[in-house]
Design a protein around this motif. Structure first.
Motif, PDB file in Angstrom:
ATOM      1  N   VAL A 140       0.857  -1.180   0.000  1.00 35.70           N
ATOM      2  CA  VAL A 140       0.000   0.000   0.000  1.00 35.70           C
ATOM      3  C   VAL A 140       0.898   1.236   0.000  1.00 35.70           C
ATOM      4  O   VAL A 140       1.700   1.432   0.914  1.00 35.70           O
ATOM      5  CB  VAL A 140      -0.956   0.020   1.203  1.00 35.70           C
ATOM      6  CG1 VAL A 140      -1.967   1.154   1.048  1.00 35.70           C
ATOM      7  CG2 VAL A 140      -1.689  -1.321   1.330  1.00 35.70           C
ATOM      8  N   GLY A 141       0.778   2.045  -1.037  1.00 34.59           N
ATOM      9  CA  GLY A 141       1.662   3.181  -1.228  1.00 34.59           C
ATOM     10  C   GLY A 141       1.072   4.512  -0.798  1.00 34.59           C
ATOM     11  O   GLY A 141       0.878   4.750   0.389  1.00 34.59           O
ATOM     12  N   PRO A 142       0.746   5.372  -1.747  1.00 35.20           N
ATOM     13  CA  PRO A 142       0.360   6.744  -1.394  1.00 35.20           C
ATOM     14  C   PRO A 142      -1.046   6.827  -0.827  1.00 35.20           C
ATOM     15  O   PRO A 142      -1.870   5.925  -1.010  1.00 35.20           O
ATOM     16  CB  PRO A 142       0.436   7.475  -2.740  1.00 35.20           C
ATOM     17  CG  PRO A 142       0.108   6.413  -3.745  1.00 35.20           C
ATOM     18  CD  PRO A 142       0.727   5.153  -3.206  1.00 35.20           C
ATOM     19  N   CYS A 143      -1.309   7.936  -0.139  1.00 38.41           N
ATOM     20  CA  CYS A 143      -2.663   8.206   0.346  1.00 38.41           C
ATOM     21  C   CYS A 143      -3.172   9.486  -0.303  1.00 38.41           C
ATOM     22  O   CYS A 143      -2.394  10.339  -0.744  1.00 38.41           O
ATOM     23  CB  CYS A 143      -2.723   8.301   1.866  1.00 38.41           C
ATOM     24  SG  CYS A 143      -2.155   9.863   2.571  1.00 38.41           S
ATOM     25  N   ASP A 144      -4.491   9.606  -0.359  1.00 41.99           N
ATOM     26  CA  ASP A 144      -5.107  10.736  -1.052  1.00 41.99           C
ATOM     27  C   ASP A 144      -4.711  12.076  -0.441  1.00 41.99           C
ATOM     28  O   ASP A 144      -4.426  13.045  -1.157  1.00 41.99           O
ATOM     29  CB  ASP A 144      -6.627  10.583  -1.093  1.00 41.99           C
ATOM     30  CG  ASP A 144      -7.238  10.259   0.271  1.00 41.99           C
ATOM     31  OD1 ASP A 144      -6.506  10.213   1.286  1.00 41.99           O
ATOM     32  OD2 ASP A 144      -8.464  10.037   0.321  1.00 41.99           O
ATOM     33  N   ILE A 145      -4.646  12.157   0.883  1.00 40.71           N
ATOM     34  CA  ILE A 145      -4.303  13.420   1.536  1.00 40.71           C
ATOM     35  C   ILE A 145      -2.890  13.846   1.165  1.00 40.71           C
ATOM     36  O   ILE A 145      -2.638  15.010   0.819  1.00 40.71           O
ATOM     37  CB  ILE A 145      -4.455  13.314   3.062  1.00 40.71           C
ATOM     38  CG1 ILE A 145      -5.933  13.166   3.439  1.00 40.71           C
ATOM     39  CG2 ILE A 145      -3.847  14.532   3.762  1.00 40.71           C
ATOM     40  CD1 ILE A 145      -6.181  12.970   4.923  1.00 40.71           C
ATOM     41  N   ALA A 146      -1.939  12.917   1.222  1.00 40.65           N
ATOM     42  CA  ALA A 146      -0.552  13.250   0.893  1.00 40.65           C
ATOM     43  C   ALA A 146      -0.420  13.669  -0.563  1.00 40.65           C
ATOM     44  O   ALA A 146       0.322  14.611  -0.886  1.00 40.65           O
ATOM     45  CB  ALA A 146       0.356  12.066   1.197  1.00 40.65           C
ATOM     46  N   MET A 147      -1.129  12.981  -1.457  1.00 48.91           N
ATOM     47  CA  MET A 147      -1.055  13.340  -2.870  1.00 48.91           C
ATOM     48  C   MET A 147      -1.651  14.713  -3.128  1.00 48.91           C
ATOM     49  O   MET A 147      -1.100  15.514  -3.896  1.00 48.91           O
ATOM     50  CB  MET A 147      -1.751  12.275  -3.715  1.00 48.91           C
ATOM     51  CG  MET A 147      -0.975  10.974  -3.807  1.00 48.91           C
ATOM     52  SD  MET A 147      -1.645   9.806  -5.007  1.00 48.91           S
ATOM     53  CE  MET A 147      -3.027   9.117  -4.074  1.00 48.91           C
ATOM     54  N   LEU A 148      -2.765  15.012  -2.475  1.00 51.86           N
ATOM     55  CA  LEU A 148      -3.385  16.328  -2.630  1.00 51.86           C
ATOM     56  C   LEU A 148      -2.490  17.412  -2.056  1.00 51.86           C
ATOM     57  O   LEU A 148      -2.297  18.482  -2.673  1.00 51.86           O
ATOM     58  CB  LEU A 148      -4.749  16.345  -1.938  1.00 51.86           C
ATOM     59  CG  LEU A 148      -5.498  17.681  -1.911  1.00 51.86           C
ATOM     60  CD1 LEU A 148      -5.759  18.173  -3.328  1.00 51.86           C
ATOM     61  CD2 LEU A 148      -6.800  17.547  -1.123  1.00 51.86           C
ATOM     62  N   ALA A 149      -1.916  17.155  -0.883  1.00 48.23           N
ATOM     63  CA  ALA A 149      -1.051  18.144  -0.250  1.00 48.23           C
ATOM     64  C   ALA A 149       0.179  18.427  -1.097  1.00 48.23           C
ATOM     65  O   ALA A 149       0.585  19.591  -1.268  1.00 48.23           O
ATOM     66  CB  ALA A 149      -0.641  17.666   1.142  1.00 48.23           C
ATOM     67  N   GLU A 150       0.780  17.381  -1.650  1.00 47.34           N
ATOM     68  CA  GLU A 150       1.978  17.569  -2.474  1.00 47.34           C
ATOM     69  C   GLU A 150       1.631  18.334  -3.757  1.00 47.34           C
ATOM     70  O   GLU A 150       2.383  19.223  -4.187  1.00 47.34           O
ATOM     71  CB  GLU A 150       2.599  16.226  -2.822  1.00 47.34           C
ATOM     72  CG  GLU A 150       3.851  16.322  -3.668  1.00 47.34           C
ATOM     73  CD  GLU A 150       4.940  17.181  -3.053  1.00 47.34           C
ATOM     74  OE1 GLU A 150       5.716  17.788  -3.817  1.00 47.34           O
ATOM     75  OE2 GLU A 150       5.031  17.239  -1.800  1.00 47.34           O
ATOM     76  N   ALA A 151       0.497  17.999  -4.362  1.00 46.92           N
ATOM     77  CA  ALA A 151       0.080  18.723  -5.562  1.00 46.92           C
ATOM     78  C   ALA A 151      -0.198  20.192  -5.249  1.00 46.92           C
ATOM     79  O   ALA A 151       0.157  21.089  -6.029  1.00 46.92           O
ATOM     80  CB  ALA A 151      -1.161  18.067  -6.164  1.00 46.92           C
ATOM     81  N   ALA A 152      -0.797  20.458  -4.091  1.00 49.34           N
ATOM     82  CA  ALA A 152      -1.085  21.839  -3.696  1.00 49.34           C
ATOM     83  C   ALA A 152       0.205  22.614  -3.450  1.00 49.34           C
ATOM     84  O   ALA A 152       0.337  23.787  -3.856  1.00 49.34           O
ATOM     85  CB  ALA A 152      -1.953  21.849  -2.440  1.00 49.34           C
TER      86      ALA A 152
END
Length: 258
Positions: free
Chosen positions: A234-246
């Protein structure tokens, strides 16, 4: 929903399956992850922003988008497990399992008598298609359930060999973050002591014939974990991906404006 657990079949066939965490309580985000290629989504009712019932409703969004859902329940209480199973969770992850006795109790709660003690309401639950699947309780409920128990504390390490022999347990899912923290190395999973503990658990699981799962990290990428025999990563999570994109978008904006 009521047919074959294709995730369990993929894992049992020898495939290394990768997944993403769903932490935001939004069916739109669940669908987005699947449509972006994360065909296995772990609905995190332990650390996510949603409760158990809301999390179980996310199964619909994942499956409707064409994905496969794993539900990490918030605790190992019998009522929690029964509710998750009845509501259609076919792949369940249980956190913080400390002993073989606890793992056996969890497995028994997920199996109907005489193999276990799961409460019977098969004809009226979502898992059976509200009674449309006649052999749900006799066969499907057992054959198509994927039960993962999480090992996240050093006290549990001595029990892994026994856990691997328990009927109904399909996978040991190692939580390296909590394991490292419980060993006194919070946010320091790269310590040799942690890697030694991971290696000990891995060997016991393999020797016991169970599947291995874990999260990305502890200095190991997808390739290393696959070569290490892990069946579920299990790799990335939605919150981390959204935060990094932001953050990336903010930096680009600031650099452009000057």
């Amino acid at each position: 929903m009521t047919g074959r657990n294709t995730l369990k079949a993929r894992i049992n066939s020898g495939e290394t399956v990768t997944a993403a965490w769903l932490e935001i309580g939004s069916p739109d985000v669940a669908e987005l992850l699947v449509h972006c290629g994360w065909d296995v989504v772990v609905i995190d009712c332990e650390h996510g922003t949603f409760g158990l019932e809301e999390g179980l409703n996310m199964i619909r969004a994942v499956e409707a988008a064409g994905g496969q859902a794993v539900v990490r329940v918030p605790d190992s209480d019998d009522a929690t497990l029964k509710r998750a199973l009845d509501r259609g969770a076919r792949s369940i992850m249980v956190p913080m399992v400390q002993s073989a006795d606890e793992a056996r109790r969890i497995a028994d709660a997920c199996l109907y008598p005489a193999r276990g003690r799961r409460g019977y309401a098969a004809p009226i639950v979502r898992a059976s298609g509200y009674g449309a699947v006649a052999d749900y309780a006799r066969n499907i409920a057992h054959d198509e359930t994927l039960l993962m128990v999480q090992i996240e504390h050093p006290d549990a390490i001595t029990h892994v060999s026994e856990i691997a022999q328990i009927e109904g347990v399909d996978m040991v899912f190692i939580g390296p973050n909590d394991l490292a923290a419980a060993m006194g190395f919070l946010e320091d999973m790269d310590r040799p002591e942690v890697h030694d503990a991971l290696a000990t658990i891995e060997k016991q699981v393999r020797d016991g014939g169970l599947k291995l799962g874990t999260v990305l990290g502890a200095g190991r990428d997808y390739k290393a974990l696959k070569l290490g025999g892990y069946s579920l990563i299990v790799g990335p999570c939605d919150i981390a991906m959204l935060a990094e994109a932001a953050r990336t978008a903010r930096r680009a904006c600031d650099e452009t404006i000057g």
